[in-house]
Design an enzyme around this catalytic site. Structure first.
Site: not given
Lengths: 509, 509
Positions: A248, A285
């Site tokens: 990720e 994120c």
């Protein structure tokens, strides 16, 4: 044998105990132990594995305040945030315990024999999912608990039946060591082989590379930078036996401010946006790094309020000196970019802290310079002002893959939203309305993932119960006698609570 | 513009019409059309897509005997085999139609909002699986119908909602053109955009490479050689946006002959083995290319019967001259290998045909020479004689990933089988007992896949209903108003027949 110490994020000074680092010899030992433990661990009953995950959660809580103190010092994040993150970490472990008990993850499918079928009889065929093997986990700097040593990747891999070897993040070695010791206590308390969990300590990239190269590692979980994720993915693909990497990586999380919503509450949206942008020093994120809107009065009100709120934001301690330096570089690049103007700057930072930043540009300038779409990890965001819907759609279609896209809309924006949604579905893992992307719920329907380069594998998620599927693969058993079948595939296992697909028809317990 | 013709497999002579080849310009046109069709196609109701798959099956049958005649001529396979393969092809399409109607593939998960939850409310979160985008399919030479133009990869990708661009296999261009035209008729009859299916014609590898490189292609399905699959996987990984490749490549499908079974029916097993080995000239992905057994009387009886049956086997026409040449090279390499002896040779082939071959060696010789474990595509097999169980387990542990492993066992072999099974689970996608691996049932519980290098992705299967998952990815919708939600995610869709995971609890329709 070398030594290193963790860094106090706020002071930049070494702190905590001196840690001995055993270099890449650790990798050999941990991977050998993980491989040796694999068959015994994967053979454990799923209820026993659920109890193990809960024991880890309990052991983490039992560390007490020492864990919060260490994580605060190493990350610079505030206490309330880390207490919340500890709760999230325990919640993830307990969610996977529940998933294990439910049993659907086993993917049981049974096509019974048809001995009288013409022209050929059908054999008895049964499928289940089995764990892929030992998993390497690389935790994130920005979530020292929930995306690190005992984070989502570790929890989902352990739930799947995979031993885990964590490469401890060098930004929080003491936090990592405390959590690793808690997991080791749970392993022992549950009577599992010690190799079920391994923890590698050290600051070097060689350690991680050796881990991914080890032939006993079957998959990799990673949360971090694009450069880091791509380096691991390239390593994994170049092995004699390539393995999947679930990295990720980067995302700028576009937020679309739609005309009617801006008209109705432009100023309020501007203030709320600044709150999402600056939360945790912007080190999420899912931080809203890109704003998209069509020119209009409401947009001006949004800009004024957002700029005011950003200007008033205090500087915040960054996770590491490297992240702080990269943030400053990214902000300086935006400030210097052609066609970009700075709308607001937060309080200037000092050695270890940084201020927020808000920029704007035109769609034409944005489309002309791909660097404007690069992630600046921290509290920086760029507003792209579009002349009309066509320009907005052109910008959206040109975006890279993202973790999230956000719509702020009112009922009158519905037609535009309906045209935008199919474009967003092809770009992101999660689409949200009238909220901010920085909250990532741990639940069953969550997707924390998305098309490349948000992740290396858009077919999965790293948050939520679906994450267990990353570490499983199907095996089919044909005409295997009941005594040799895995218990969950036997006819007499029907009462064990797991759903089964029998001859294509889903049956609950 | 160039031209090429198909080859009659039996005579080796050009046959059929002269085909015009438009080079890589075809790729641009087909990918542009597929991309343009994607949003409309993925928005079709799943029942409409089911009807489309059934229309393809009907159109293939409606081609009539011309299809069987062309496939026989181009592949050299006998009529009965190709009539069966046509039935299998239609059965696959109809299986996916059933899967579409059932709806579980949509992976619907709903975590309802909790507005009163403390400290933070939970938003409404809903997940569904969406198709990944246009899929490139490379069919196999050995199944000109069931693993080719309208084969399993095409059927599963179309079921998922992905437009498909097939790179037609140059070994059966006329068969491929007939099937492609049938699919195009079904596309038109169902009122779908023509870009839902594209078909590239030509013998060049450049065509396939250009297809995999095209930025509009989102995934690749491939069945063929290890070299071919790995080349495509490397290409896909080197793209600016890497994409998944599902390549089903090489496998030698170990068959374990256990002591009690050999003792009870060694000779009968030997004869049956030869039947599986020589079926379709041995040109099956699941052909039994490796036999493993512990020394004993029963093994001698097996060897005698197998050798006799192989020696009596007639030579058979090979699919292509290239496959025939590679087979002869592989057999010659085995015959010349140190420690290997030839037990039997079938009738020698002529220009386009080849004879079967059976070899034996010791475990020590096998372990010393990795080349002995390479696939020889065709009716060649190698018996590895093991001194004892320990040697057998060492050989098994050293094997590469495989599609299948077969156990021939009696009740007295149960303890040994229980020790062998965990080793096999880590090596293969399907474990079968007291049968032969060459039959691959099209059903729900089938796994036609396995660890590398059997495939590039062991998390899936290329046969059976689970194959649809290869071409799907999850998307989460957070607080999206019902009017904007995909219909299947709305509360009022509960009656549409698809199961839903609501707050972690599976609910049937």
């Amino acid at each position: 044998m070398t030594e290193f110490r963790s860094i106090d994020a706020a002071t930049g000074a070494p702190s905590g105990p001196v840690l001995a680092v055993d270099g890449v010899a650790q990798v050999e030992a941990a991977c050998a132990a993980a491989d040796a433990a694999f068959d015994a661990y994967r053979a454990t009953d799923r209820h026993a594995r659920a109890a193990f995950l809960e024991a880890i959660a309990d052991e983490i809580l039992a560390i007490g305040d020492d864990l919060i103190v260490a994580a605060c010092r190493e990350s610079g994040l505030p206490r309330a945030r880390l207490e919340g993150e500890r709760g999230r970490t325990m919640g993830q472990l307990r969610l996977f315990a529940q998933v294990l008990r439910d049993g659907a993850w086993q993917g049981i499918r049974i096509d019974p024999a048809m001995p009288d079928r013409a022209p050929l009889p059908r054999p008895d065929l049964r499928m289940r999912m089995i764990p892929v093997g030992p998993v390497a986990v690389f935790g994130a700097s920005n979530f020292p608990l929930a995306f690190s040593t005992a984070g989502g990747d570790t929890a989902s891999a352990l739930a799947a039946g995979c031993p885990v070897v964590v490469k401890g993040h060098p930004a929080h070695p003491e936090t990592g060591a405390l959590v690793a010791a808690a997991i080791a206590r749970a392993v022992a308390a549950c009577g599992l082989p010690a190799g079920v969990f391994g923890h590698l300590v050290g600051p070097s990239q060689e350690l991680g590379a050796a881990l991914v190269r080890d032939p006993r590692i079957a998959a990799v979980g990673f949360t971090g930078s694009r450069a880091g994720g791509l380096a691991l993915a390239a390593l994994a693909a170049s092995r004699p036996v390539p393995i999947p990497v679930y990295a990720e990586m980067s995302s700028i999380n576009p937020v679309l401010l739609m005309p009617a919503a801006l008209q109705a509450r432009g100023a309020a949206l501007g203030t709320a946006f600044a709150g999402s942008l600056t939360m945790g020093a912007g080190q999420f994120c899912t931080n809203p790094g890109l704003l998209l809107a069509i020119e209009g009065e409401g947009l001006d009100a949004f800009v004024a309020a957002a700029a005011e709120a950003v200007a008033q934001a205090p500087a915040q301690v960054m996770l590491t000196a490297g992240i702080g330096a990269a943030y400053r570089d990214g902000v300086a690049d935006l400030a210097a970019a052609s066609g970009v103007t700075q709308l607001a700057a937060g309080a200037p930072g000092e050695a270890t802290s940084c201020g927020a930043a808000l920029f704007q540009t035109t769609a034409a300038a944005f489309l002309a310079n791909p660097a404007l779409a690069h992630e600046v990890f921290g509290a920086s965001s760029l507003l792209v002002r579009c002349a009309d819907e066509a320009e907005l759609l052109t910008v959206l279609r040109g975006l890279e893959g993202q973790l999230t896209a956000t719509l702020h809309l009112d009922e009158a924006d519905g037609d535009l939203a309906a045209r935008v949604l199919p474009v967003l579905e092809r770009k992101v893992g999660r689409i949200l309305a009238n909220g901010w992307p920085t909250g990532v719920e741990v639940c069953h329907a969550m997707v924390h993932g998305g098309p490349y380069p948000a992740t290396t594998d858009p077919r999965s998620t790293s948050v939520g119960s679906l994450a267990i599927e990353r570490f499983l693969r199907p095996v089919c058993y044909q005409n295997i006698a009941p005594a040799l079948l895995p218990p969950e595939l036997r006819d007499d296992a029907r009462g064990d609570g797991a759903p089964r697909l029998i001859d294509g028809v889903l049956r609950l317990a």
